[in-house]
Design an enzyme around this catalytic site. Structure first.
Site, PDB file in Angstrom:
ATOM      1  N   ASP A 104       0.613  -1.249  -0.011  1.00 59.61           N
ATOM      2  CA  ASP A 104       0.034  -0.078   0.101  1.00 59.61           C
ATOM      3  C   ASP A 104       0.949   1.071  -0.063  1.00 59.61           C
ATOM      4  O   ASP A 104       2.177   1.013   0.439  1.00 59.61           O
ATOM      5  CB  ASP A 104      -0.920   0.138   1.314  1.00 59.61           C
ATOM      6  CG  ASP A 104      -1.552  -1.161   1.277  1.00 59.61           C
ATOM      7  OD1 ASP A 104      -2.254  -1.732   0.200  1.00 59.61           O
ATOM      8  OD2 ASP A 104      -2.335  -1.548   2.521  1.00 59.61           O
TER       9      ASP A 104
HETATM   10  N1  URA Z   1      -1.163  -5.934   4.026  1.00 61.96           N
HETATM   11  C1  URA Z   1      -1.633  -4.642   3.776  1.00 61.96           C
HETATM   12  O1  URA Z   1      -2.731  -4.269   4.575  1.00 61.96           O
HETATM   13  N2  URA Z   1      -0.976  -3.557   3.272  1.00 61.96           N
HETATM   14  C2  URA Z   1       0.228  -3.921   2.621  1.00 61.96           C
HETATM   15  O2  URA Z   1       0.776  -3.071   2.060  1.00 61.96           O
HETATM   16  C3  URA Z   1       0.694  -5.405   2.663  1.00 61.96           C
HETATM   17  C4  URA Z   1      -0.134  -6.083   3.389  1.00 61.96           C
END
Ligand code: URA
Length: 234
Positions: A104
């Protein structure tokens, strides 16, 4: 490129496994610079003309980088508004590079950047069950019940039941610290798993992916090429 053994050169280019290639070489199906070669250990590089069953096989070099992704950049090759992880990498082959999977925008940590599609496929295939380890700070007290719930396979929402995951509590307080190993990579998975136990992820960083471990000497935003040893782990 560094000179490689003929059998490795051909196996790297996907014409067969190392042992299949060795047999083909011994049977006289491989020519180097116009001559049939029966020695798999012969060293070749891009300056040699390698033919397998009369078809030329060029060596496409792959690039592999370990990035410590900073928060604020997106895991994409292009974005109209935001800086991407690829913008952080300075290389001639940049056009081909892509991130293996996504973190993310606000997540930090290990991201593999490559132009090797086969490797990406192997790492991302759900069948391969590659373990990913995350460090997180959590708003709320993480408990042993959470550990058990994660281990049993958490019902994240109506449709998604996570595979058993290994939750380790580093600190349980109003703000907790944990390490979590998951074997899959669903959208916002870690955040959604904690939401399902009524807690919020306030900081998330990926520490490893399979045997590839984030080099802690890389500050957020820094990257380095993978070593031969790291590449050979895949
Ligand atoms: N899980 C999440 O919620 N975000 C990420 O970036 C990776 C795994």
């Amino acid at each position: 490129m560094k000179k490689l053994r003929l059998d490795k050169y051909l196996a790297d280019m996907g014409v067969g496994t190392r042992s299949e290639v060795k047999i083909a070489i011994k049977r006289g199906h491989v020519k180097v610079n116009g001559e049939v070669v029966r020695t798999p250990e012969l060293k070749v590089d891009n300056n040699d003309q390698v033919f397998y069953h009369d078809e030329q096989v060029g060596y496409v070099t792959h690039e592999y980088y370990m990035l410590n992704k900073p928060a604020g950049v997106v895991s994409a090759t292009e974005d109209k508004r935001c800086e991407t992880v690829i913008d952080l990498i300075e290389t001639k082959a940049r056009k081909d590079l892509f991130p293996v999977g996504r973190l993310d925008k606000d997540t930090e940590g290990l991201l593999l950047i490559t132009n090797d599609g086969d490797l990406a496929h192997r790492l991302l295939s759900p069948k391969k069950k590659v373990g990913k380890v995350y460090y997180a700070r959590i708003q709320g007290r993480v408990t042993e019940e959470d550990v058990v719930a994660f281990k049993e396979g958490l019902q994240v929402d109506e449709v998604f039941k996570a595979l058993p995951a290994d939750l380790r509590i580093l600190k349980s307080d109003e703000i907790s610290e944990i390490e979590l190993t998951i074997m899959e990579g669903k959208f916002h998975q870690v955040k959604r798993m904690f939401e399902a136990v009524e807690k919020e992820v306030i900081y998330l960083k990926r520490l490893s992916m399979g045997e590839l471990v984030l080099d802690e000497t890389l500050a957020a935003g820094e990257y380095r090429p993978l070593t031969e040893e790291e590449i050979n782990k895949f």
